[in-house]
Design an enzyme around this catalytic site. Structure first.
Site, short mmCIF file in Angstrom:
data_model
loop_
_atom_site.label_atom_id
_atom_site.label_comp_id
_atom_site.label_asym_id
_atom_site.label_seq_id
_atom_site.Cartn_x
_atom_site.Cartn_y
_atom_site.Cartn_z
N LYS A 1 -11.55 -3.87 -1.13
CA LYS A 1 -12.68 -2.58 -1.18
C LYS A 1 -11.81 -1.38 -1.35
O LYS A 1 -12.34 -0.57 -1.97
CB LYS A 1 -12.86 -2.30 0.59
CG LYS A 1 -13.81 -3.49 0.95
CD LYS A 1 -14.45 -2.65 2.28
CE LYS A 1 -14.17 -3.70 3.29
NZ LYS A 1 -13.13 -3.54 4.24
N LYS B 1 0.85 -1.26 -0.09
CA LYS B 1 -0.10 -0.10 0.01
C LYS B 1 0.87 1.25 0.07
O LYS B 1 0.40 2.22 0.59
CB LYS B 1 -0.99 0.00 1.38
CG LYS B 1 -1.97 -1.00 1.07
CD LYS B 1 -3.26 -0.75 2.17
CE LYS B 1 -4.26 -1.73 1.77
NZ LYS B 1 -5.49 -1.65 2.83
N LYS C 1 -5.90 -9.68 -4.83
CA LYS C 1 -7.28 -10.16 -4.09
C LYS C 1 -8.18 -9.13 -4.44
O LYS C 1 -7.88 -7.97 -4.80
CB LYS C 1 -6.62 -10.44 -2.75
CG LYS C 1 -6.26 -9.01 -1.89
CD LYS C 1 -6.58 -8.93 -0.57
CE LYS C 1 -6.30 -7.71 0.09
NZ LYS C 1 -7.22 -7.57 1.44
P1 ATP Z 1 -9.23 -3.10 1.90
O1 ATP Z 1 -9.16 -3.66 0.35
O2 ATP Z 1 -9.79 -1.71 2.28
O3 ATP Z 1 -7.75 -3.33 2.40
P2 ATP Z 1 -10.40 -5.52 2.49
O4 ATP Z 1 -11.47 -5.81 1.45
O5 ATP Z 1 -8.97 -6.22 2.38
O6 ATP Z 1 -10.02 -4.06 2.60
P3 ATP Z 1 -10.77 -5.71 5.38
O7 ATP Z 1 -11.72 -4.92 6.12
O8 ATP Z 1 -9.26 -5.40 5.40
O9 ATP Z 1 -11.15 -5.91 3.68
O10 ATP Z 1 -10.87 -7.10 5.67
C1 ATP Z 1 -11.84 -7.85 6.51
C2 ATP Z 1 -11.69 -9.21 6.26
O11 ATP Z 1 -11.88 -9.78 5.10
C3 ATP Z 1 -10.40 -9.84 6.84
O12 ATP Z 1 -10.45 -10.97 7.72
C4 ATP Z 1 -9.67 -10.24 5.41
O13 ATP Z 1 -8.75 -11.22 5.54
C5 ATP Z 1 -10.78 -10.53 4.55
N1 ATP Z 1 -10.64 -10.32 3.24
C6 ATP Z 1 -10.51 -9.12 2.71
N2 ATP Z 1 -10.12 -9.32 1.24
C7 ATP Z 1 -10.36 -10.76 1.17
C8 ATP Z 1 -10.32 -11.49 -0.03
N3 ATP Z 1 -10.20 -11.23 -1.16
N4 ATP Z 1 -10.55 -12.88 0.00
C9 ATP Z 1 -10.63 -13.34 1.27
N5 ATP Z 1 -10.83 -12.79 2.43
C10 ATP Z 1 -10.40 -11.48 2.31
#
Ligand code: ATP
Ligand code: LTN
Length: 327
Positions: free
Chosen positions: A195, A111, A192
């Site tokens: 968000k 990031k 991956k």
């Molecule tokens: P950002 O993209 O803003 O970093 P994020 O989509 O990774 O956010 P988080 O709120 O950081 O989401 O994560 C919440 C949960 O969702 C965590 O347990 C994380 O491991 C899981 N998670 C996030 N993205 C994935 C993915 N692509 N596949 C599986 N699990 C995920």
């Protein structure tokens, strides 16, 4: 009963990765564990976010989590900033963790680590996460695969603190699902689903309309060799679709692959399975969205319960390091 804690950022619309990697397992865990789930609004401040948007998204996240099946009678659902002990313990842990450890965090590097303009909060983010977990004496932390390294760091910090100051913290373990732990972007299957990275066609929100889900799955990037087989290395797009089908039907991706000869047929079934798996959630969300006052009331109750546990742990940690108790 084991104690479980996990967190999610209110940084945007929740997507399939959040659901299959984390939230769905939180719902299952509340039945067998003493579960605490936290909407980590302080973590969301590590990126640029409008104040009004942060506030709105925090309540949105609560609505989605409740719609997904979290039951305030079976778990404690709360907002991180409502429990000041998270920030208080972070300082004690920042005086335990090292700069070298934080520099090695791949999420920080991905990031924008290394740039002068990157926020200090993005660098220390994993320490706040460690505080989230250690305050609740969590035995298990249900997360997606991307959080493995942060959990390792949390364990290191807990062990070091315990060795130096006596056994204050429970050393937690990550619980990572077998299927769905790493949902990939539909357009860029080498990264991956996320968000905070904008990829409108590559990301499927868990509240998205059935037609949209169908459209995005249809357009998902695959490959040109035409053979349906589960091979994440050389066929990441197809492997992702098979994993999504497995996650929404409780199957195994390798086995499901045998049922298909054509990508088009697989895509049709993936879309149908996702729409079916998410239907109840979408329906419950509409009800909760119409009664946000009730959602806020539930978050208020959650904060009271969370503070009770967190304050007790923080007081023990503060005492252990030698902070004088208020006379
Ligand atoms: P950002 O993209 O803003 O970093 P994020 O989509 O990774 O956010 P988080 O709120 O950081 O989401 O994560 C919440 C949960 O969702 C965590 O347990 C994380 O491991 C899981 N998670 C996030 N993205 C994935 C993915 N692509 N596949 C599986 N699990 C995920
Ligand atoms: N860092 C996590 C979100 C998070 C979390 C936590 C997860 C913050 N605090 C505590 C589990 C336990 C992420 O980026 N997905």
């Amino acid at each position: 009963m084991p104690r479980v804690l996990s967190g999610i950022q209110p940084s945007g619309d929740l997507h399939l990765g959040n659901y299959f990697g984390a939230v769905r397992n939180w719902v299952a865990d509340q039945e067998r564990a003493d579960a605490f789930y936290c909407i980590v609004d302080l973590h969301a401040l590590t990126t640029s976010i409008e104040p009004g948007q942060l506030r709105r998204q925090t309540v949105d996240a609560a609505c989605v989590l409740l719609a997904a099946g979290l039951d305030p009678n079976q778990c404690t659902l709360f907002v991180q900033s409502h429990v000041p002990a998270h920030q208080q313990l972070t300082w004690l842990l920042e005086c335990t963790a090292t700069v070298g450890e934080l520099r090695r965090m791949t999420q920080f590097k991905d990031k924008g680590g290394g740039q002068e303009t990157v926020r200090v909060g993005l660098f220390t983010y994993p320490v706040l996460m460690a505080a989230d977990i250690l305050l609740y004496n969590a035995d298990q932390v249900p997360v997606g695969d991307d959080q493995r390294q942060h959990l390792e760091l949390t364990r290191e910090i807990a062990i070091r603190f315990n060795n130096r100051y006596g056994g204050v913290f429970t050393v937690p373990e990550a619980t990572i699902p077998k299927v769905g732990a790493r949902v990939m972007d539909l357009q860029h299957p080498e990264r991956k689903m996320s968000k905070s990275v904008s990829s409108p066609l590559g990301t499927v929100g868990i509240l998205e309309a059935p037609e949209e889900i169908e459209r995005k799955i249809k357009k998902a990037v695959t490959d040109t060799d035409g053979e349906v087989r589960y091979d994440p290395e050389s066929k990441p797009g197809l492997a992702n679709l098979l994993s999504l089908l497995a996650a929404s039907t409780d199957g195994r991706p390798e086995q499901l692959a045998e049922n298909y000869d054509r990508y088009g047929d697989l895509k049709k079934d993936v879309a149908a399975a996702l729409i079916e798996a998410l239907r109840p959630l979408r329906e419950r969300y509409a009800e909760l969205d119409a009664d946000r006052g009730e959602v806020l009331r539930l978050l208020g109750l959650g904060a009271v319960q969370a503070r009770e546990v967190a304050n007790e742990t923080y007081a023990r940690a503060a005492d252990a390091v030698g902070l004088l108790a208020e006379p």
